[in-house]
Design an enzyme around this catalytic site. Structure first.
Site, PDB file in Angstrom:
ATOM      1  N   GLU A  93      89.494  -2.821 -34.027  1.00  0.00           N
ATOM      2  CA  GLU A  93      88.883  -4.065 -33.859  1.00  0.00           C
ATOM      3  C   GLU A  93      87.373  -4.295 -33.448  1.00  0.00           C
ATOM      4  O   GLU A  93      86.436  -4.742 -32.764  1.00  0.00           O
ATOM      5  CB  GLU A  93      89.319  -4.185 -32.362  1.00  0.00           C
ATOM      6  CG  GLU A  93      90.515  -4.542 -32.225  1.00  0.00           C
ATOM      7  CD  GLU A  93      91.262  -5.628 -31.021  1.00  0.00           C
ATOM      8  OE1 GLU A  93      90.577  -5.239 -29.979  1.00  0.00           O
ATOM      9  OE2 GLU A  93      92.808  -5.222 -30.786  1.00  0.00           O
ATOM     10  N   GLU A 100      97.871  -1.289 -33.790  1.00  0.00           N
ATOM     11  CA  GLU A 100      98.300  -1.410 -32.241  1.00  0.00           C
ATOM     12  C   GLU A 100      98.885  -2.804 -31.886  1.00  0.00           C
ATOM     13  O   GLU A 100      98.975  -4.034 -32.239  1.00  0.00           O
ATOM     14  CB  GLU A 100      97.194  -1.753 -31.037  1.00  0.00           C
ATOM     15  CG  GLU A 100      96.558  -1.608 -29.812  1.00  0.00           C
ATOM     16  CD  GLU A 100      95.183  -1.847 -29.443  1.00  0.00           C
ATOM     17  OE1 GLU A 100      94.005  -1.225 -30.065  1.00  0.00           O
ATOM     18  OE2 GLU A 100      94.977  -2.592 -29.163  1.00  0.00           O
TER      19      GLU A 100
END
Ligand code: GAL
Length: 832
Positions: A440, A517
């Site tokens: 991220e 994820e």
């Protein structure tokens, strides 16, 4: 560096090899005779554990890097060591609750040691597997170097400053600039330290690279070996390198052709491919490993020898059909893990990691994402040995920060070295199938992401072309995702957004896909709130930490998730539906310290785990087990002791939702006190069945049946008052090696041995004999009790004592007592 490549001949700069076949054959047989005699000799390289007898001081200490320094009052300890976990929880600790609410700061370590007698003719190196963080290392007052990144392995050659006799290593660890992480990091020399001694001409650290694969019909193994040898001696005598392969039983498979190499160059690289027939492939069910033994001879003497385990396997990611291992389709059933080991903190312990992996294996998990940093080397060894696939991840941030003092501070100067070292160090692990260059990362949102992505991918590919590289992305608009726009990644790794899985092939034709994820569901073991609807908690960015329950718990009915996530069931349903989804990594396998969403302080550890911090499964564990394994599963929830604090969980007072996870059966029938409450079968894509039950105390019993035949029976009984303590050790025989562990579960039961689901008795431990208490826990995310203690309150009927062996064989007796309860004791044998 001098490059030698006899197979491809591309990089040959200089090779003194006697190519006449006759000579090579003669040499081979001659050397093999020699090999036989030298094989019985001890290895000429040593790598000794350097963990023992360090001195430690918490705080800064002027001149502690000097040789003459009074450390007599410092604490003596053995590594690995994490000083944060020994500290007190405090909301005001600078790491903040996000970092676990434990102290950080500066610490010093010193160790006196005697130089190896022959050190002048050797290369002596100290290897640190990881120090959190900003370590600086001195030998006899001379700075050897610094290493800011807390998750990377590094080493220093000692020769320049080594003296005969006594020497002093000093290490300063500076974890004071806070907050520096979104989760608990630990502080100190929290991984193993090694002292290596080799000849001056020797195989370089991480100098053996093996790419081992097999032909499509799996008949022929191809083992490409690349070896780098460094020469710090003044001599220029040629040397001979021989690679040999042994099978998992230690049987010799083959000796490679010896290389004769001129050594008048500081670094020489050679490459060759060894083939053999009918290899046993490495797989998750059968993780066979072979051993490459690399031997270096000079003047007819064995001067270096290194053993490297490797596995032979091939894998593929396909845009349409997902992942396959050794030609067979395999869904990646993964979890993300942070590195802490619960009550043990970040201090590495192989048995604690092995236990985590055992629990995950039982659940059907087959893959781990090392969120969001390189793991301890032993963790990867365990994954190789136990059959887990690994996504090895490097960074959580690049240049742009997530918190004020995180790795963005060091990224500009260190990222090349840190990333390259991760790939070099971890290269030979068959478990690793993916390199991740980041999680991220903020640069996905602006154009600086393009160049950085290209640069990082190149760093990886310059070392390893055998594995795909990805990043864990969140920006779902491809046009606006600059990491994606770089066009350098092999696979699209998406975090969350499970509803986008379906149309991924339409939106990204021919892209390979994995859910890097997922989920971020929240639960506390043994706690149940109304199952009426799914709660997004927080429901948006604005309400973070603003809503809470007096329980400081989250419902274990799999009906809570963060707003960016989904419940376990919501995620699993999507992931299993589509072949193009190579798999998922659920956030997270275990609860971890720090990031205590959805609660504010005193919550100090995460609620995301499928398993709690103490290692006790939450209910969703059995959902995965029913989906990810073939062994018969029948799990009933919740407990049967209502009301709790005057409250029921159901839609109306006294109506309780009863869920069952099951597999290998057509239906489940539920009975309350002998009366059938009906049969249920999963409909459509359901992953559980449910009954709404008018509560009455007694016995809830479920029977799963296939074709009318009973498969499993499960009972949950209303427990009476807490009456006894019961101790159950995961292992009653442990090794007298100073590190082995026995995890003792403490159960608070009624007279009839039922666990009391609301019991929170304070349990006192007494330990005698050849062990000590390494940590205590109960899995409650908002407990501020210390982890290093000889007492712990039970939580929902359970607590944990982690017992560590000393180094003497003998017996450990652990006694547990609590007011008003019958005490209990357990004997653990400690064996040499
Ligand atoms: C993700 C992040 C993880 C963790 C998780 C919690 O976005 O990658 O590190 O913070 O959220 O839900």
């Amino acid at each position: 560096m001098l490059k030698i490549d006899i197979k491809y001949g591309v990089l040959i700069v200089f090779l003194v090899c006697f190519t006449a076949m006759g000579y090579c054959e003669e040499l081979r047989s001659m050397k093999q005779t020699n090999l036989k005699t030298t094989e019985t000799n001890p290895s000429p390289r040593t790598r000794l554990n350097f963990n023992k007898d360090w001195k430690f001081f918490l705080g800064d200490a002027a001149n502690a890097n000097a040789i003459v320094f009074d450390d007599t009052k410092w604490r003596r300890l053995n590594l690995p060591h994490d000083w944060s976990i020994e500290g007190k929880f405090d909301e005001k600790n600078p790491a903040k609750p996000e970092g676990g609410g434990l102290p950080t700061g500066i610490g010093w370590y010193r160790k006196e040691f005697i130089a190896p007698v022959n050190f002048k003719d050797r290369m002596i190196t100290i290897e640190f597997d990881g120090v959190y963080k900003n370590s600086e290392v001195w030998l006899n007052g001379h700075l050897l170097g610094k290493r800011p990144f807390g998750y990377i392995s590094f080493s220093y050659e000692l020769n320049q400053y080594l003296r005969p006799g006594k020497n002093i290593i000093s290490v300063k660890v500076d974890n004071s600039a806070q907050p520096d992480s979104r989760w608990y990091t630990g502080s100190g020399i929290y991984r193993n330290v090694w002292l290596k001694s080799t000849a001056k001409l020797a195989i370089e650290q991480w100098g053996v690279k093996i790419v081992a694969t097999a032909s499509k019909d799996q008949n022929i193994a191809s083992v490409k070996v690349n070896t780098t040898i460094i020469n710090k001696s003044s001599g220029t005598q040629p040397f001979i390198l021989v690679n040999s392969i042994y099978d998992s039983h230690g049987k010799l498979i083959l000796h490679g052709r010896p290389f004769i190499i001129n050594s008048n160059h500081p670094s020489v690289n050679s490459e060759s491919t060894l083939n053999f027939k009918n290899p046993d492939l490495w797989s998750i069910e059968s993780p066979t490993q072979y051993k490459l033994v690399s031997k270096v001879f000079q003047n007819n003497k064995l001067i270096d020898q290194q053993e490297t385990l490797f596995g032979i396997r091939y894998f593929n990611f396909d845009a349409k059909t997902g992942f396959s291992l050794n030609g067979k389709s395999l869904k990646i059933k993964g979890v993300c893990l942070h590195h802490d080991l619960g009550a043990l903190g970040a201090a590495v312990n192989s048995r604690a990691m092995e236990r985590q992996l055992e629990i995950l294996k039982e659940m059907g998990c087959n893959a781990i994402r090392t969120a969001h940093n390189p793991p301890a080397p032993e963790f990867l060894d365990l994954c190789d040995k136990m059959g887990f696939l690994v996504m090895d991840e490097s960074f959580d941030v690049w240049k742009k920060k997530k918190v004020s003092h995180d790795y963005h501070v060091n990224f500009p100067e260190w990222h090349r070295r840190d990333l390259a070292d991760m790939v070099k160090r971890d290269f030979n692990h068959p478990s690793i199938i993916l390199w991740s260059i980041g999680n991220e990362i903020r640069e996905q949102f602006d154009s600086t992401g393009i160049a950085l992505t290209k640069e990082l991918v190149k760093i990886v590919k310059d070392i390893d072309q055998s594995r795909p590289v990805l990043a864990a992305l969140t920006e779902t608009n491809a046009a606006k995702n600059f990491i994606y726009q770089a066009g350098a990644l092999d696979i699209y790794g998406l975090n969350y957004n499970h509803k986008l899985y379906k149309d991924f092939p339409l939106n990204y034709p021919n892209e390979k896909f994995i859910g890097t994820e997922t989920t971020s569901a929240l639960a506390t073991r043994g706690y149940y709130d109304t199952a009426d609807s799914i709660r997004r908690w927080p429901k948006d960015g604005k309400t973070k930490f603003k809503e809470g329950n007096a329980s400081w718990a989250a419902s274990s009915y799999d009906n809570v998730s963060a707003y960016w996530g989904s419940t376990h069931e919501e995620t699993l349903k999507e992931a299993k539906k589509y072949d193009h989804v190579s798999g998922i990594f659920v956030w997270t396998g275990f609860d971890y310290l720090g990031e205590p969403l959805p609660y504010a302080w005193p919550a100090r550890s995460s609620y995301f785990g499928i398993i709690d911090l103490a290692g006790f499964p939450k209910d969703s564990y059995y959902l995965y087990q029913s989906e990810w394994t073939n062994k018969p599963v029948l799990h009933l929830l919740p407990h049967w002791n209502w009301p709790v604090n005057g409250l029921f969980t159901g839609r109306q007072e006294k109506v309780i939702d009863v869920w069952a996870y099951y597999n290998n059966a057509d239906e489940v029938e539920l009975y309350l006190n002998g009366k059938s409450l009906g049969k249920r079968s999963k409909q459509g894509d359901d992953l559980h069945v449910l009954w709404q039950v008018n509560y009455e105390p007694g016995t809830l019993k479920a029977i799963s049946r296939k074709n009318g035949k009973e498969v499993l029976v499960k009972e949950v009984k209303t427990a009476g008052k807490p009456a006894k303590i019961q101790l159950v050790a995961d292992r009653k025989n442990i090794k007298a090696n100073g590190t082995d562990l026995s995890f003792v579960t403490v159960k608070i039961t009624d007279e009839a041995d039922n666990i009391v689901p609301y019991a929170d008795n304070l349990v006192q431990f007494k330990i005698e004999g050849e062990g000590f208490i390494a940590g205590v826990d109960n899995g409650f995310q908002a407990s501020l009790e210390p982890f290093k203690a000889n007492h712990r309150k039970a939580y929902h009927g359970l607590a944990l004592a982690i017992i560590q062996a000393k180094e003497k064989a003998g017996i450990i007796k652990l006694t547990a007592t609590a007011d008003g309860l019958k005490e209990s004791e357990i004997i653990i044998k400690v064996e040499k």
